[in-house]
Design a protein around this motif. Structure first.
Motif, PDB file in Angstrom:
ATOM      1  N   VAL A 153      35.910   6.813 -94.785  1.00  0.00           N
ATOM      2  CA  VAL A 153      35.059   6.215 -96.347  1.00  0.00           C
ATOM      3  C   VAL A 153      35.607   5.102 -96.237  1.00  0.00           C
ATOM      4  O   VAL A 153      35.258   3.961 -96.894  1.00  0.00           O
ATOM      5  CB  VAL A 153      35.402   6.870 -97.563  1.00  0.00           C
ATOM      6  N   TYR A 154      36.977   4.520 -96.649  1.00  0.00           N
ATOM      7  CA  TYR A 154      38.303   3.464 -96.607  1.00  0.00           C
ATOM      8  C   TYR A 154      38.766   2.744 -95.484  1.00  0.00           C
ATOM      9  O   TYR A 154      39.665   1.800 -95.726  1.00  0.00           O
ATOM     10  CB  TYR A 154      39.777   4.192 -96.876  1.00  0.00           C
ATOM     11  N   SER A 277      30.841   3.173 -99.475  1.00  0.00           N
ATOM     12  CA  SER A 277      32.111   2.923 -99.035  1.00  0.00           C
ATOM     13  C   SER A 277      32.463   1.233 -99.941  1.00  0.00           C
ATOM     14  O   SER A 277      33.566   1.822 -99.693  1.00  0.00           O
ATOM     15  CB  SER A 277      31.738   3.177 -97.141  1.00  0.00           C
ATOM     16  N   CYS A 280      33.513   2.380-102.721  1.00  0.00           N
ATOM     17  CA  CYS A 280      35.172   3.578-102.968  1.00  0.00           C
ATOM     18  C   CYS A 280      36.213   2.604-103.345  1.00  0.00           C
ATOM     19  O   CYS A 280      37.429   3.074-102.829  1.00  0.00           O
ATOM     20  CB  CYS A 280      34.700   4.622-102.140  1.00  0.00           C
ATOM     21  N   GLN A 402      35.643  15.254-102.215  1.00  0.00           N
ATOM     22  CA  GLN A 402      34.736  13.670-102.495  1.00  0.00           C
ATOM     23  C   GLN A 402      33.560  14.665-103.448  1.00  0.00           C
ATOM     24  O   GLN A 402      33.620  16.524-103.259  1.00  0.00           O
ATOM     25  CB  GLN A 402      34.170  13.814-101.509  1.00  0.00           C
ATOM     26  N   GLY A 437      42.333   6.180-104.528  1.00  0.00           N
ATOM     27  CA  GLY A 437      40.657   6.559-104.512  1.00  0.00           C
ATOM     28  C   GLY A 437      40.104   7.569-105.936  1.00  0.00           C
ATOM     29  O   GLY A 437      40.498   7.310-106.911  1.00  0.00           O
ATOM     30  N   TYR A 439      37.159   7.505-107.005  1.00  0.00           N
ATOM     31  CA  TYR A 439      36.844   6.585-107.824  1.00  0.00           C
ATOM     32  C   TYR A 439      35.389   7.098-108.115  1.00  0.00           C
ATOM     33  O   TYR A 439      34.606   8.411-107.523  1.00  0.00           O
ATOM     34  CB  TYR A 439      36.614   5.033-107.635  1.00  0.00           C
ATOM     35  N   PHE A 448      31.744   0.362-109.504  1.00  0.00           N
ATOM     36  CA  PHE A 448      32.543   2.108-109.141  1.00  0.00           C
ATOM     37  C   PHE A 448      33.267   1.949-110.468  1.00  0.00           C
ATOM     38  O   PHE A 448      34.051   0.723-111.452  1.00  0.00           O
ATOM     39  CB  PHE A 448      33.160   1.472-108.535  1.00  0.00           C
ATOM     40  N   CYS A 477      34.239   9.614-105.077  1.00  0.00           N
ATOM     41  CA  CYS A 477      35.171   9.241-103.750  1.00  0.00           C
ATOM     42  C   CYS A 477      36.192   9.810-103.380  1.00  0.00           C
ATOM     43  O   CYS A 477      36.405  10.810-103.876  1.00  0.00           O
ATOM     44  CB  CYS A 477      35.576   7.982-103.809  1.00  0.00           C
TER      45      CYS A 477
END
Length: 508
Positions: A153-154, A277, A280, A402, A437, A439, A448, A477
């Motif tokens: 995701v990050y 993504s 996030c 998540q 993270g 969010y 977001f 997220c």
């Protein structure tokens, strides 16, 4: 956190202690991970005491062995001089005494010390973890999946995740877990990092470490359809071994060379994943229009002297953030109430446990003073009738916790929901700040929201006509660092006729 899971699991293997199945995973809740940390601290204390006592025992043993060695040195000296040392009654007695008393006593002492360690370990487990059990292999797999979610995701690399704090064997363990879960592309990155770390080790055992990594590297390359790379990797490993050294990798290489190249499956991302993504990561696409922040004195008489601090996150559909709604003492009261209940793994579609939603939760009714306060406050802010609301769902997110994009409205009303109607609004209280993270994002709305402790977010799930609003697809997220705690309250449409009148146009 992964290090704690691995260490406790290794202890279980070494000591051979049986444990009960875990009741609700550890990796899906930060609270349970904190409890597990306390268990490990108790293990460290018990082991330290054991080692201290054993060091004293080793000193005694060393003294005894040195004394016996001197005795045998004297025997050899006497033999060289043709003397019958052991024929002397006193020396014969000493030898027999050592074999009958001293050596068995030494053996019993070693056995007793091992038993003591087992008992101390079992005591720690029973006192701190009996109700929950200790982590099992599923927890280890879940922790690895959580790390991999964060990485994906990050847009992080394995080196970013390791951050110079993981050892080669820990990177190997992640790679092995991902390999066994058939995520070969991700496994390859971790295995290559493990190989890099092993190459930096100057140790007599480095060759054995390297062999462990390269075996999995070869198999991973094969699964990815790169047969030639698999063969080269295994041959490179064999070239560093003595030709006479028997090693399973020789048979593995034969199997790989005789295997047809595989065609790996191509992963297809969900249609919402790119936006999910990006949001996030806190990246919002520029768009026209202006949003505002303001003080609301008019919402309810209780806000005349202490106005609501409102931020517009989106208009049509309206997503509003209300800051400083709950005080720290009020939040502590809610969390204390939640801690008195046994949490359970969050589910989707009623009773399905899935990796799309990784958290633990409890439900709180409105019979306690603090929950009556929360209910009255939400009624004043939302302007809706609070007669027909669900209990507050308090959720806590663990390793990579998540909730993938989903809708809160109920697409098909069950019999028990028909009289209550659909969930017209979601009301989410943030019960903690999150360091990194976590969010709340709306992939279709380019929105977001950063968790801010004490704030409340409200958004509609249906149009004014009560038709479902698919624009409010939203997600939680993965948590990179810290703990995310939220409290959700869903208000239903029944008895809202005068508070939120319906329209006849389905999209309004």
């Amino acid at each position: 956190m992964l290090e704690h899971l691995s260490l406790v699991f290794v202890w279980l293997l070494l000591l051979g202690v049986a444990w009960s199945p875990v009741n609700g995973e550890y990796y899906s809740s930060v609270d349970k991970m904190q409890m597990l940390g306390e268990v490990e601290l108790d293990l460290v204390t018990a082991t330290h005491l054991y080692l201290t006592e054993r060091q004293e025992q080793l000193n005694v043993m060393h003294s005894f062995v040195e004394r016996v060695k001197l005795e045998h040195a004297a025997i050899r000296q006497e033999l060289l001089q043709d003397a019958e040392y052991l024929e002397e009654p006193l020396q014969a007695f000493r030898l027999i005494k050592r074999l009958v008393v001293d050596w068995p006593k030494l053996h019993d002492s070693l056995a007793a010390s091992q038993k003591q360690l087992r008992e101390e370990y079992a005591k720690v487990v029973n006192e701190t973890g009996e109700a929950q059990g200790l982590p099992n292999k599923e927890d280890l797999k879940g922790a690895v999946r959580g790390l991999q979610r964060l990485k994906s995701v990050y847009n992080l690399t394995a080196s970013d995740m390791a951050n110079s704090s993981l050892f080669w064997n820990e990177c190997l363990e992640i790679g092995v877990q991902l390999y066994e879960q058939a995520d070969y592309r991700s496994a390859l990155e971790w295995l290559l990092l493990a190989a890099k770390l092993v190459a930096q080790i100057e140790d007599d055992n480095a060759q054995g470490m390297r062999a462990q990594v390269y075996e999995y590297l070869g198999m991973t390359y094969l699964e990815l359809g790169e047969k030639q790379k698999a063969v080269e990797t295994l041959r490179e490993l064999l070239s560093s071994l003595s030709p006479d050294t028997p090693h399973p990798v020789r048979f593995l290489l034969d199997d790989v060379e005789d295997t047809e190249p595989k065609c790996p499956k191509q992963l297809v991302e969900a249609y919402w994943y790119a936006n999910f993504s990006r949001l996030c990561q806190g990246k919002r696409l520029p768009e026209p229009g202006s949003l505002s922040c303001y003080l609301d004195f008019e919402r309810h008489p209780r806000f005349r002297l202490s106005p609501l601090k409102v931020e517009q996150a989106h208009l049509n559909p309206d997503i509003h953030i209300y800051y400083d709604v709950l005080t720290d003492p009020q939040i502590e009261s809610v969390l204390d109430l939640a801690s008195q209940l046994e949490s359970f793994r969050s589910k989707v579609l009623g009773d399905v446990v899935t990796e799309t939603r990784v958290s633990q939760q409890v439900w709180l009714n409105y019979t306690s003073p603090i929950m009556r306060t929360v209910g009255n406050l939400l009624g004043a802010i939302s302007g809706l009738d609070m007669t027909n609301v669900e209990e507050m769902q308090v959720a806590n997110y663990g390793i990579g916790g998540q909730y993938f994009p989903h809708f809160d409205y109920i697409s098909e009303l069950r019999e028990d929901y028909i009289e209550r109607g659909n969930r017209i609004t979601t009301n989410m209280f943030y019960l903690s700040d999150v360091l990194q993270g976590g969010y709340t994002v709306f992939p279709f709305l380019n929105v977001f929201l950063r968790p801010v402790k004490g704030s409340l977010v409200i958004w509609p799930n249906v149009h004014r006509s009560l038709a479902p609003d698919s624009r409010v697809l939203h997600a939680g997220c993965p948590v990179l660092e810290g703990s995310k705690r939220i409290g959700n309250i869903w208000i239903h449409s029944a008895q809202q006729e005068f508070r939120r009148p319906c329209t006849l146009v389905s999209t309004e």
